[in-house]
Design an enzyme around this catalytic site. Structure first.
Site, PDB file in Angstrom:
ATOM      1  N   ASP A  66       0.803  -1.339   0.069  1.00 42.50           N
ATOM      2  CA  ASP A  66       0.031   0.099  -0.252  1.00 42.50           C
ATOM      3  C   ASP A  66       0.934   1.171  -0.039  1.00 42.50           C
ATOM      4  O   ASP A  66       2.155   1.154   0.246  1.00 42.50           O
ATOM      5  CB  ASP A  66      -1.001  -0.095   1.064  1.00 42.50           C
ATOM      6  CG  ASP A  66      -2.110   0.865   1.167  1.00 42.50           C
ATOM      7  OD1 ASP A  66      -2.282   1.445   0.155  1.00 42.50           O
ATOM      8  OD2 ASP A  66      -3.307   0.618   1.837  1.00 42.50           O
ATOM      9  N   GLU A 121      -0.019   4.588   1.864  1.00 45.05           N
ATOM     10  CA  GLU A 121      -0.296   5.400   3.118  1.00 45.05           C
ATOM     11  C   GLU A 121       0.891   5.221   3.996  1.00 45.05           C
ATOM     12  O   GLU A 121       1.422   6.197   4.656  1.00 45.05           O
ATOM     13  CB  GLU A 121      -1.582   5.268   3.418  1.00 45.05           C
ATOM     14  CG  GLU A 121      -2.586   5.970   2.773  1.00 45.05           C
ATOM     15  CD  GLU A 121      -3.396   4.674   1.921  1.00 45.05           C
ATOM     16  OE1 GLU A 121      -2.572   3.838   1.673  1.00 45.05           O
ATOM     17  OE2 GLU A 121      -4.342   5.179   1.223  1.00 45.05           O
ATOM     18  N   HIS A 159      -2.797  -0.317  -3.777  1.00 42.84           N
ATOM     19  CA  HIS A 159      -3.508   1.083  -3.111  1.00 42.84           C
ATOM     20  C   HIS A 159      -4.307   1.703  -4.343  1.00 42.84           C
ATOM     21  O   HIS A 159      -4.020   1.592  -5.714  1.00 42.84           O
ATOM     22  CB  HIS A 159      -2.340   2.085  -3.162  1.00 42.84           C
ATOM     23  CG  HIS A 159      -2.683   3.524  -2.984  1.00 42.84           C
ATOM     24  ND1 HIS A 159      -3.692   3.893  -1.652  1.00 42.84           N
ATOM     25  CD2 HIS A 159      -2.856   4.520  -3.495  1.00 42.84           C
ATOM     26  CE1 HIS A 159      -3.697   5.191  -2.011  1.00 42.84           C
ATOM     27  NE2 HIS A 159      -3.343   5.559  -3.090  1.00 42.84           N
ATOM     28  N   HIS A 208      -1.295   0.926   6.780  1.00 43.32           N
ATOM     29  CA  HIS A 208      -1.611   2.169   7.520  1.00 43.32           C
ATOM     30  C   HIS A 208      -2.810   1.844   8.847  1.00 43.32           C
ATOM     31  O   HIS A 208      -3.369   0.515   8.589  1.00 43.32           O
ATOM     32  CB  HIS A 208      -2.312   3.225   6.872  1.00 43.32           C
ATOM     33  CG  HIS A 208      -3.369   2.610   5.943  1.00 43.32           C
ATOM     34  ND1 HIS A 208      -4.719   2.532   6.111  1.00 43.32           N
ATOM     35  CD2 HIS A 208      -3.314   2.227   4.603  1.00 43.32           C
ATOM     36  CE1 HIS A 208      -5.342   1.859   5.433  1.00 43.32           C
ATOM     37  NE2 HIS A 208      -4.653   1.673   4.194  1.00 43.32           N
ATOM     38  N   HIS A 232      -7.521   4.733   7.734  1.00 49.34           N
ATOM     39  CA  HIS A 232      -8.818   4.511   7.193  1.00 49.34           C
ATOM     40  C   HIS A 232      -9.024   2.905   6.743  1.00 49.34           C
ATOM     41  O   HIS A 232      -7.975   2.176   6.990  1.00 49.34           O
ATOM     42  CB  HIS A 232      -9.090   5.328   5.856  1.00 49.34           C
ATOM     43  CG  HIS A 232      -8.061   4.651   4.709  1.00 49.34           C
ATOM     44  ND1 HIS A 232      -6.845   4.889   4.729  1.00 49.34           N
ATOM     45  CD2 HIS A 232      -8.460   3.561   3.702  1.00 49.34           C
ATOM     46  CE1 HIS A 232      -6.275   4.076   3.611  1.00 49.34           C
ATOM     47  NE2 HIS A 232      -7.111   3.498   3.131  1.00 49.34           N
ATOM     48  N   GLU A 273      -7.496  -2.979   7.829  1.00 49.12           N
ATOM     49  CA  GLU A 273      -7.068  -3.622   6.823  1.00 49.12           C
ATOM     50  C   GLU A 273      -5.972  -4.975   7.033  1.00 49.12           C
ATOM     51  O   GLU A 273      -5.928  -5.716   6.433  1.00 49.12           O
ATOM     52  CB  GLU A 273      -6.353  -2.493   5.547  1.00 49.12           C
ATOM     53  CG  GLU A 273      -7.685  -1.839   5.146  1.00 49.12           C
ATOM     54  CD  GLU A 273      -6.808  -0.903   4.137  1.00 49.12           C
ATOM     55  OE1 GLU A 273      -5.821  -0.845   3.408  1.00 49.12           O
ATOM     56  OE2 GLU A 273      -7.661   0.199   3.898  1.00 49.12           O
TER      57      GLU A 273
HETATM   58 ZN   LIG Z   1      -3.805   2.876   0.198  1.00 50.47          ZN
END
Ligand SMILES: [Zn+2]
Length: 270
Positions: free
Chosen positions: A8, A10, A60, A104, A115, A134
């Protein structure tokens, strides 16, 4: 030895806000280059520990962020969207270990750009009553396919979330979150050195990690940001309306439950 890597953006070193994470953002090119460098660091560590096959899944947004010609040639790359298993596409082929790079913290928690799957849609997700981000949702997909998640990298907050969720896991905090949009980062090259060393160490100690898969049956309870999103999600057959902004879906099989989760989010997405 076969290694799977979900990447990802972030949680990549020096990323602190949306200018790095959307394709139109001022810092996106720099961020995707560092994302690629951190993926490469994980590949190098895996190779040093004896990996013979490495698959990287771009995880992502549009899922076309990693720069293919800058990626280590030992790895194969999955890109594009939609993918049935999303951030975990390809894991069902059977792997000895999985890494989560650039991850993240979950929504409603401190941490850079925290998020869960869709920042504009999801307030909280609970799996069998326990809040999950996640890291947990994807680690359970890996667990379903008998693959332990042994390395998680990102800010200090997702590292703590990974330890709280998975117990025994190698982590690399490439930055310390100050607020949701500010962090104190390592130098990008130093972050890569640490990821490479940790990837190698984790694989060399593969026996000390456990599979993560909560006991079934599986109920995903989704608390949306606003009630109109719950109105839309509850159109899906089999859902239960819990309250004005909350909908749940249950299944005995984790992957089917995950598919239900994705459908609810897709219906509700603004
Ligand atoms: Zn992401």
């Amino acid at each position: 030895m076969r290694v799977y890597i979900s990447v990802d953006i972030e949680g990549v070193c020096t990323v602190v806000n949306g200018t790095s994470t959307s394709a139109s953002g001022r810092d996106y090119d720099r961020a995707r280059r560092q994302m690629t460098a951190e993926a490469n660091a994980a590949v190098k560590g895996a190779l040093a520990a004896g990996a013979t096959e490495i698959v990287i899944n771009d995880s992502h947004g549009s899922m076309t962020n990693l720069i293919p010609h800058e990626l280590h040639e030992a790895a194969e790359l999955i890109q594009g969207s939609p993918k049935p298993l999303m951030m975990m596409e390809g894991i069902d082929a059977g792997f000895d270990a999985a890494f989560f790079v650039g991850y993240h913290a979950r929504m409603q928690q401190a941490g850079i750009l925290s998020h869960t799957i869709s920042g504009g849609t999801v307030s909280n997700i609970y799996l069998n009553g326990k809040p999950v981000g996640e890291t947990a949702i994807n680690a359970a997909i890996a667990g379903y396919y008998r693959t332990p998640v042994i390395l998680v990298t990102g800010d200090d907050r997702v590292c703590q979330e990974a330890k709280d969720t998975l117990g025994s896991v190698e982590t690399v905090a490439v930055k310390q979150a100050i607020t949701r949009y500010s962090a104190r980062s390592l130098h990008p090259a130093k972050a890569c050195q640490l990821i490479e060393a940790s990837a190698q160490r984790a694989l060399q100690n593969l026996d000390s990690y456990q599979l993560y898969l909560p006991q079934g049956p599986y109920t995903f309870t989704l608390q949306f940001i606003q009630s109109g999103q719950a109105d839309a999600a509850s159109m899906m057959p089999g859902t239960v309306r819990v309250d004005a902004s909350t909908v749940s879906f249950s299944h005995d099989d984790y992957i089917e439950a995950f598919r239900g989760l994705r459908c609810m989010i897709s219906l509700a997405r603004p």
